[in-house]
Design a protein around this motif. Sequence first.
Motif, short mmCIF file in Angstrom:
data_model
loop_
_atom_site.label_atom_id
_atom_site.label_comp_id
_atom_site.label_asym_id
_atom_site.label_seq_id
_atom_site.Cartn_x
_atom_site.Cartn_y
_atom_site.Cartn_z
N UNK A 63 1.06 -1.09 0.45
CA UNK A 63 -0.39 -0.07 0.18
C UNK A 63 0.76 1.49 -0.06
N UNK A 64 0.41 2.13 -0.71
CA UNK A 64 1.49 3.43 -0.71
C UNK A 64 1.45 3.78 0.76
N UNK A 65 2.56 4.74 0.86
CA UNK A 65 2.55 4.49 2.51
C UNK A 65 1.72 5.93 2.93
N UNK A 89 -2.27 0.59 13.94
CA UNK A 89 -1.44 0.76 13.42
C UNK A 89 -1.93 0.45 11.83
N UNK A 90 -2.14 -0.92 11.17
CA UNK A 90 -2.97 -1.28 10.12
C UNK A 90 -4.22 -1.19 10.22
N UNK A 91 -4.74 -1.36 8.84
CA UNK A 91 -6.07 -2.18 9.31
C UNK A 91 -6.66 -3.43 8.89
N UNK A 94 -3.65 6.18 3.62
CA UNK A 94 -1.86 5.68 2.96
C UNK A 94 -1.86 4.15 4.13
N UNK A 95 -0.69 4.21 4.58
CA UNK A 95 -0.78 2.76 5.29
C UNK A 95 -1.08 2.76 6.11
#
Lengths: 277, 277
Positions: A234-236, B12-14, B47-48
Amino acid sequence: MGQVRIGICAPSTPLYREEAEQLITLTSQSHPDAELVFHDQCFAIEGHFAGKDDLRCSAFLSLANDPSIDAIWFARGGYGAARIADAILEKLEPAAHDKSYMGYSDGGNLLGALYKAGIGTQAHGPMPVDMRREGGMAAVNRGLDWLVSKDRTALEPHVEPGQKYAAFNLMTLAMMVGTPLLPDLEGHVLMIEEIAEYLYAFDRALFNVTTHLADKGLAGIRLGRVSEVPENNRPFGEEAEEIVQRLCDRYAIPYLGSADIGHDVDNKVVPFGTLPD
Amino acid sequence: MGQVRIGICAPSTPLYREEAEQLITLTSQSHPDAELVFHDQCFAIEGHFAGKDDLRCSAFLSLANDPSIDAIWFARGGYGAARIADAILEKLEPAAHDKSYMGYSDGGNLLGALYKAGIGTQAHGPMPVDMRREGGMAAVNRGLDWLVSKDRTALEPHVEPGQKYAAFNLMTLAMMVGTPLLPDLEGHVLMIEEIAEYLYAFDRALFNVTTHLADKGLAGIRLGRVSEVPENNRPFGEEAEEIVQRLCDRYAIPYLGSADIGHDVDNKVVPFGTLPD
């Protein structure tokens, strides 16, 4: 100024002997007032390293403690300098104080430790291994210009007299944070560069560095080149400069713009501390 | 014990929404005394990250400050928890103190910060995202066993009553060194694990961590699994355990052997501090 003798050792990873021979030939033409003294240790191979810790340490010491050598040039980065830095500092003799030291990337561990200890003068700049890059002799010759004659055309263009500077590869710097290798950077403009790290890892390392330095009185940060960024799934969501700006904002560190440094042929020289008169 | 309500957010991330729905169904069968409360923020994408810093922070706070929630489970690692940790700590209310918190990898930033602040109880253990692994429900169910009933069969087998422990992903820990997120680890057995790092980078990160902790009174280090190590152009020359042994020797930190933790389905639970009675 007579002949300048430049001692070359490999605190991290090795060179090939043919590279040294080629560089000696090229330097005899481009810088006839320079003599390159390659320590055999440059060609030692021990797993990842240019020889075991003891060998890399003793090679550094034999050159740094030799009064007939004027400058120490780190052959190449990689990883390994941190492991020998404290053993080196313990055994440096007076002759080591009269020298200039140059390198970048993993070599930043030694630049930082020597700067902190006040031993010699240090510069973040090109290394012999840069000859491997396309057009890389431009970088190597720039490094020689600095080591041989302190030629100011080799300098990063934002370096000004009277201001203190330091320059590091970001990941190298992050791994110095919290250890005795990190020098006091109060009042310094810090220049950073990075190679081959995901942007999330760049953010993570800069978060570590800026959080640690937030209350240490940095004069500001300049961003060198961030190259060979791998593609993530994923793009940052931000570019490297936006990351630096955000973290500088967070900690009220002045963001000063770009720096002309990086893992490339355009890498300019950044002396640590203030420029000599 | 009545129904245990487990709030899930993503610092953090999904995650994907279907994963949450599937996990709710599976958990209703395996742990009928557990209720999974997924915050919508788990599915946000920026994004990230699982939403901007503000969103990830407010989601965490809304669950942690909710007296009807018993435990906070981090959905997934990646990167991002460090960026919101201080904002979270500023706004946690008394209800946050009665909770247990669990996650690993990047979630270590929050475990460490909460442990340092003495807010709730913290455990390094499986996360909902582990359901993506082959056989991953074994890890997820182990995590639930701990969150729901503090089932000691979920524990890392070396965890003993009366001894203090902490566990971290090594790179996450290295990036906490030198920042206020790092808790005091005096008297603790530190368990580390790593994934997808070159061995030179593992050495570099552990050099940073052990150099920093050398004089901090660690009871010892245990090594979890070091997985998915990329191949370098040259073999490093040591295995991960040899690296740990060498650095422990260097700093007179007891090396205690292996730990049953890692980025995998066998990842066991390591509560921070001492086991509750």
